[in-house]
Design a protein around this motif. Structure first.
Motif, PDB file in Angstrom:
ATOM      1  N   LEU A 130       0.825  -1.202   0.000  1.00 14.92           N
ATOM      2  CA  LEU A 130       0.000   0.000   0.000  1.00 14.92           C
ATOM      3  C   LEU A 130       0.861   1.254   0.000  1.00 14.92           C
ATOM      4  N   LEU A 131       1.889   1.262   0.842  1.00 15.94           N
ATOM      5  CA  LEU A 131       2.780   2.421   0.894  1.00 15.94           C
ATOM      6  C   LEU A 131       3.513   2.613  -0.429  1.00 15.94           C
ATOM      7  N   GLY A 132       3.897   1.501  -1.070  1.00 20.07           N
ATOM      8  CA  GLY A 132       4.552   1.579  -2.376  1.00 20.07           C
ATOM      9  C   GLY A 132       3.635   2.157  -3.436  1.00 20.07           C
ATOM     10  N   ASP A 133       2.356   1.741  -3.423  1.00 20.62           N
ATOM     11  CA  ASP A 133       1.391   2.280  -4.380  1.00 20.62           C
ATOM     12  C   ASP A 133       1.147   3.770  -4.126  1.00 20.62           C
ATOM     13  N   CYS A 134       1.156   4.171  -2.861  1.00 24.82           N
ATOM     14  CA  CYS A 134       0.991   5.591  -2.536  1.00 24.82           C
ATOM     15  C   CYS A 134       2.146   6.409  -3.106  1.00 24.82           C
ATOM     16  N   PHE A 140       3.906  10.658  -0.710  1.00 27.10           N
ATOM     17  CA  PHE A 140       4.892  10.098   0.202  1.00 27.10           C
ATOM     18  C   PHE A 140       4.464  10.232   1.661  1.00 27.10           C
ATOM     19  N   ASP A 141       3.384  10.982   1.890  1.00 32.82           N
ATOM     20  CA  ASP A 141       2.859  11.159   3.233  1.00 32.82           C
ATOM     21  C   ASP A 141       1.393  10.724   3.235  1.00 32.82           C
ATOM     22  N   ILE A 142       1.063   9.725   4.057  1.00 35.57           N
ATOM     23  CA  ILE A 142      -0.306   9.215   4.127  1.00 35.57           C
ATOM     24  C   ILE A 142      -1.280  10.322   4.532  1.00 35.57           C
ATOM     25  N   PRO A 162      -8.196  18.543  -0.419  1.00 34.82           N
ATOM     26  CA  PRO A 162      -8.277  19.651  -1.384  1.00 34.82           C
ATOM     27  C   PRO A 162      -7.027  20.512  -1.443  1.00 34.82           C
ATOM     28  N   ASN A 163      -6.404  20.754  -0.292  1.00 32.10           N
ATOM     29  CA  ASN A 163      -5.214  21.619  -0.283  1.00 32.10           C
ATOM     30  C   ASN A 163      -3.961  20.896  -0.755  1.00 32.10           C
ATOM     31  N   ARG A 164      -4.086  19.590  -1.033  1.00 33.60           N
ATOM     32  CA  ARG A 164      -2.953  18.803  -1.514  1.00 33.60           C
ATOM     33  C   ARG A 164      -3.085  18.437  -2.989  1.00 33.60           C
ATOM     34  N   ARG A 165      -4.193  18.820  -3.596  1.00 28.87           N
ATOM     35  CA  ARG A 165      -4.415  18.484  -4.996  1.00 28.87           C
ATOM     36  C   ARG A 165      -3.690  19.476  -5.901  1.00 28.87           C
ATOM     37  N   PRO A 166      -3.273  19.027  -7.075  1.00 25.73           N
ATOM     38  CA  PRO A 166      -2.652  19.964  -8.041  1.00 25.73           C
ATOM     39  C   PRO A 166      -3.643  21.031  -8.457  1.00 25.73           C
ATOM     40  N   ALA A 167      -3.151  22.230  -8.650  1.00 26.64           N
ATOM     41  CA  ALA A 167      -4.016  23.348  -9.059  1.00 26.64           C
ATOM     42  C   ALA A 167      -4.546  23.106 -10.462  1.00 26.64           C
ATOM     43  N   THR A 168      -5.800  23.452 -10.663  1.00 24.78           N
ATOM     44  CA  THR A 168      -6.445  23.323 -11.967  1.00 24.78           C
ATOM     45  C   THR A 168      -6.715  24.718 -12.526  1.00 24.78           C
TER      46      THR A 168
END
Length: 229
Positions: A130-134, A140-142, A162-168
């Motif tokens: 699971l950590l590898g898939d993340c 890199f941070d759960i 929301p604050n961790r998503r790439p800006a659109t």
């Protein structure tokens, strides 16, 4: 003695030719059955699709190499497995309950940044995997992940906070120009006449575009595409 050796060589040659024929026949049968079963066998491999695929592949190998087995006796079970897969695909599209039973359901592995240990045990999924898939997904941070869901085909979908998503562009109040799909007009030096017709252009127009480019002839062009802009 010489005659016996000649007979042995003829037997070996006969076996090689038979294996060659059976291999080509099994490959053709496997290709046809897979085409009939559809691209779902490749793109969205469920648990039962996995079993069906292995079974058909094993039967195909027996068909190609086991000279003592009648080729038609191996073709029949391949067809049966293929038809069974088609029937199950039809059933899963008609019944939600059957779909959940046959293909399984999605399981939440991470919720609100917390790993659900019971869910990992349910799907028999290792924490390191699971950590590898993340990390492969860029997390890199759960704590950056709001939800992580294992789909029925074994793939994991991630929903970051929301604050961790790439800006659109919408976040930046921008309205990008519509791009649309690119249409291949020339592929490997060959004009795709149907595509050219679909975009409302003629070969004369294409020849004019080629003349304005660095290419001397159509044969010099590996790929030419046309977009809505």
């Amino acid at each position: 003695m010489h005659r016996q050796g000649l007979v042995n060589r003829m037997d070996i040659l006969s076996d090689v030719l038979e294996i060659l024929f059976r291999s080509l026949f099994s490959a053709a049968a496997l290709f046809i059955i897979t085409k009939i079963m559809g691209y779902r066998q490749i793109s969205q491999l469920s648990f039962y699709d996995y079993i069906i695929g292995i079974s058909i592949g094993s039967i195909s190998a027996v068909m190609a190499t086991d000279l003592e087995t009648d080729i038609w006796k191996t073709l029949v079970p391949m067809i049966v497995y293929g038809v069974l897969s088609i029937i199950l695909s039809w059933i899963t599209t008609k019944s939600i309950r059957c779909r959940r039973f046959i293909t399984g359901t999605s399981v939440v592995l991470i919720e609100d940044g917390e790993i659900l240990e019971d869910s990992l045990k349910k799907v028999k999924y290792d924490l390191n995997d699971l950590l590898g898939d993340c990390r492969n997904a860029g997390y890199f941070d759960i704590a950056d992940i709001e939800y992580a869901v294992m789909e029925h085909n074994g793939k994991i979908s991630f929903l970051p906070y929301p604050n961790r998503r790439p800006a659109t562009p919408e976040d930046l109040n921008l309205t990008p120009q519509k791009e649309g799909l690119c249409v291949n007009l020339i592929l490997d030096g060959q004009i795709m006449k149907e595509h050219l017709k679909a975009v409302g252009k003629e070969e004369k127009w294409l020849e004019k575009q080629i003349a304005q480019s660095k290419a001397k002839t159509i044969d010099d062009i590996l790929l030419a595409t046309y977009d809505c802009n």
